[in-house]
Write a protein that holds these residues in place. Sequence first.
Motif, mmCIF file in Angstrom:
data_model
loop_
_atom_site.group_PDB
_atom_site.id
_atom_site.type_symbol
_atom_site.label_atom_id
_atom_site.label_comp_id
_atom_site.label_asym_id
_atom_site.label_seq_id
_atom_site.Cartn_x
_atom_site.Cartn_y
_atom_site.Cartn_z
ATOM 1 N N SER A 6 40.619 35.024 -8.115
ATOM 2 C CA SER A 6 41.825 35.191 -8.917
ATOM 3 C C SER A 6 41.515 36.050 -10.130
ATOM 4 C CB SER A 6 42.355 33.819 -9.367
ATOM 5 O OG SER A 6 41.401 33.165 -10.174
ATOM 6 N N GLY A 7 42.574 36.449 -10.830
ATOM 7 C CA GLY A 7 42.395 37.182 -12.074
ATOM 8 C C GLY A 7 42.712 38.653 -12.018
ATOM 9 N N GLY A 8 43.002 39.169 -10.831
ATOM 10 C CA GLY A 8 43.327 40.580 -10.726
ATOM 11 C C GLY A 8 44.655 40.905 -11.384
ATOM 12 N N GLY A 9 44.914 42.199 -11.545
ATOM 13 C CA GLY A 9 46.168 42.629 -12.145
ATOM 14 C C GLY A 9 46.138 44.097 -12.487
ATOM 15 N N LEU A 10 47.138 44.500 -13.242
ATOM 16 C CA LEU A 10 47.272 45.892 -13.664
ATOM 17 C C LEU A 10 46.801 46.010 -15.115
ATOM 18 C CD1 LEU A 10 48.361 48.796 -13.285
ATOM 19 C CD2 LEU A 10 50.596 47.931 -14.028
ATOM 20 N N VAL A 11 45.937 46.981 -15.359
ATOM 21 C CA VAL A 11 45.406 47.180 -16.708
ATOM 22 C C VAL A 11 45.248 48.671 -16.951
ATOM 23 C CG1 VAL A 11 43.010 46.991 -15.936
ATOM 24 C CG2 VAL A 11 43.596 46.450 -18.316
ATOM 25 N N GLN A 12 45.376 49.070 -18.203
ATOM 26 C CA GLN A 12 45.180 50.477 -18.539
ATOM 27 C C GLN A 12 43.703 50.805 -18.621
ATOM 28 O OE1 GLN A 12 47.389 51.187 -22.177
ATOM 29 N NE2 GLN A 12 49.169 51.894 -21.002
ATOM 30 N N ALA A 13 43.381 52.043 -18.407
ATOM 31 C CA ALA A 13 42.000 52.492 -18.527
ATOM 32 C C ALA A 13 41.457 52.136 -19.906
ATOM 33 C CB ALA A 13 41.922 53.992 -18.296
ATOM 34 N N GLY A 14 40.226 51.642 -19.920
ATOM 35 C CA GLY A 14 39.614 51.192 -21.158
ATOM 36 C C GLY A 14 39.811 49.722 -21.430
ATOM 37 N N GLY A 15 40.682 49.087 -20.667
ATOM 38 C CA GLY A 15 40.969 47.675 -20.856
ATOM 39 C C GLY A 15 39.963 46.774 -20.165
ATOM 40 N N SER A 16 40.254 45.481 -20.207
ATOM 41 C CA SER A 16 39.350 44.473 -19.656
ATOM 42 C C SER A 16 40.115 43.488 -18.779
ATOM 43 C CB SER A 16 38.668 43.683 -20.787
ATOM 44 O OG SER A 16 37.891 44.525 -21.602
ATOM 45 N N LEU A 17 39.392 42.927 -17.832
ATOM 46 C CA LEU A 17 39.893 41.848 -16.987
ATOM 47 C C LEU A 17 38.750 40.908 -16.682
ATOM 48 C CD1 LEU A 17 42.158 43.449 -14.200
ATOM 49 C CD2 LEU A 17 42.892 41.869 -15.989
ATOM 50 N N ARG A 18 39.092 39.664 -16.407
ATOM 51 C CA ARG A 18 38.093 38.712 -15.959
ATOM 52 C C ARG A 18 38.539 38.124 -14.633
ATOM 53 N NH1 ARG A 18 36.863 33.083 -18.933
ATOM 54 N NH2 ARG A 18 38.729 32.561 -17.773
ATOM 55 N N LEU A 19 37.728 38.338 -13.630
ATOM 56 C CA LEU A 19 37.971 37.746 -12.322
ATOM 57 C C LEU A 19 37.210 36.436 -12.222
ATOM 58 C CD1 LEU A 19 37.613 40.878 -9.980
ATOM 59 C CD2 LEU A 19 39.602 40.083 -11.285
ATOM 60 N N SER A 20 37.780 35.507 -11.476
ATOM 61 C CA SER A 20 37.126 34.228 -11.269
ATOM 62 C C SER A 20 37.156 33.872 -9.794
ATOM 63 C CB SER A 20 37.814 33.135 -12.076
ATOM 64 O OG SER A 20 37.086 31.926 -12.019
ATOM 65 N N CYS A 21 36.098 33.245 -9.340
ATOM 66 C CA CYS A 21 36.003 32.814 -7.952
ATOM 67 C C CYS A 21 35.661 31.330 -7.955
ATOM 68 C CB CYS A 21 34.931 33.619 -7.229
ATOM 69 S SG CYS A 21 34.647 33.131 -5.517
ATOM 70 N N ALA A 22 36.537 30.535 -7.373
ATOM 71 C CA ALA A 22 36.326 29.097 -7.302
ATOM 72 C C ALA A 22 35.828 28.733 -5.910
ATOM 73 C CB ALA A 22 37.624 28.363 -7.608
ATOM 74 N N ALA A 23 34.795 27.899 -5.864
ATOM 75 C CA ALA A 23 34.197 27.503 -4.601
ATOM 76 C C ALA A 23 34.464 26.037 -4.327
ATOM 77 C CB ALA A 23 32.692 27.762 -4.645
ATOM 78 N N SER A 24 34.660 25.731 -3.048
ATOM 79 C CA SER A 24 34.969 24.355 -2.665
ATOM 80 C C SER A 24 33.721 23.509 -2.469
ATOM 81 C CB SER A 24 35.774 24.353 -1.374
ATOM 82 O OG SER A 24 35.006 24.921 -0.321
ATOM 83 N N GLU A 25 32.596 24.179 -2.290
ATOM 84 C CA GLU A 25 31.373 23.496 -1.891
ATOM 85 C C GLU A 25 30.784 22.694 -3.050
ATOM 86 O OE1 GLU A 25 29.816 23.131 1.107
ATOM 87 O OE2 GLU A 25 28.517 21.833 -0.076
ATOM 88 N N ARG A 26 30.486 21.407 -2.790
ATOM 89 C CA ARG A 26 29.952 20.578 -3.862
ATOM 90 C C ARG A 26 28.498 20.916 -4.181
ATOM 91 N NH1 ARG A 26 26.964 16.317 -1.784
ATOM 92 N NH2 ARG A 26 27.150 16.011 0.478
ATOM 93 N N THR A 27 27.844 21.652 -3.251
ATOM 94 C CA THR A 27 26.480 22.101 -3.522
ATOM 95 C C THR A 27 26.480 23.555 -3.969
ATOM 96 O OG1 THR A 27 26.159 22.682 -1.196
ATOM 97 C CG2 THR A 27 25.501 20.469 -1.894
ATOM 98 N N PHE A 28 27.539 23.959 -4.633
ATOM 99 C CA PHE A 28 27.713 25.336 -5.096
ATOM 100 C C PHE A 28 26.491 25.845 -5.833
ATOM 101 C CE2 PHE A 28 29.801 29.022 -6.713
ATOM 102 C CZ PHE A 28 29.468 29.135 -8.052
ATOM 103 N N ARG A 29 25.842 24.972 -6.571
ATOM 104 C CA ARG A 29 24.718 25.384 -7.396
ATOM 105 C C ARG A 29 23.560 25.934 -6.569
ATOM 106 N NH1 ARG A 29 23.836 21.960 -11.188
ATOM 107 N NH2 ARG A 29 25.705 20.717 -10.859
ATOM 108 N N THR A 30 23.561 25.716 -5.279
ATOM 109 C CA THR A 30 22.477 26.191 -4.411
ATOM 110 C C THR A 30 22.825 27.522 -3.743
ATOM 111 O OG1 THR A 30 23.269 25.043 -2.437
ATOM 112 C CG2 THR A 30 21.833 23.804 -3.931
ATOM 113 N N TYR A 31 24.013 28.070 -4.062
ATOM 114 C CA TYR A 31 24.477 29.279 -3.391
ATOM 115 C C TYR A 31 24.319 30.531 -4.255
ATOM 116 C CZ TYR A 31 26.495 26.803 0.554
ATOM 117 O OH TYR A 31 26.658 26.060 1.687
ATOM 118 N N ASN A 32 23.864 31.591 -3.614
ATOM 119 C CA ASN A 32 23.881 32.914 -4.231
ATOM 120 C C ASN A 32 25.300 33.475 -4.114
ATOM 121 O OD1 ASN A 32 20.853 33.418 -4.638
ATOM 122 N ND2 ASN A 32 20.996 32.790 -2.500
ATOM 123 N N MET A 33 25.754 34.160 -5.144
ATOM 124 C CA MET A 33 27.133 34.641 -5.182
ATOM 125 C C MET A 33 27.178 36.139 -5.450
ATOM 126 S SD MET A 33 28.790 31.861 -4.662
ATOM 127 C CE MET A 33 30.454 32.473 -4.967
#
Length: 123
Positions: A6-33
């Motif tokens: 999530s987090g996508g959108g329309l932004v002007q050049a020079g601007g900023s955005l933050r994308l986020s990825c949520a994982a369902s796995e309870r052992t997420f800490r063991t995964y490379n992303m």
Amino acid sequence: VQLQASGGGLVQAGGSLRLSCAASERTFRTYNMGWFRQAPGKEREFVAAIRWHGLRTYYSDSVKGRFTISRDDAKNTVDLRMNSLKPEDTAVYYCASRRYISRPSDPNEYDSWGQGTLVTVSS
């Protein structure tokens, strides 16, 4: 692992955005992303990756110095902070995961993918 970007959108050049990825796995800490992107008519390309322990990050040359990948194992999320955006950053951005990985920049190494979120940078 189920991934939701999530987090996508329309932004002007020079601007900023933050994308986020949520994982369902309870052992997420063991995964490379990783984050990849695909622009219209182009192949999917590597953007950034972070090791399961968070101590090692990787970036493509085109985003190095502008993008920052981070993870929050307590929230099962991995973020991509994008600054100084350029029109050529326009693409659908995907997050991906895999527990064991040797080449973080190779999309074939990942076995779980999110649905993608569109980032459009206007000039």
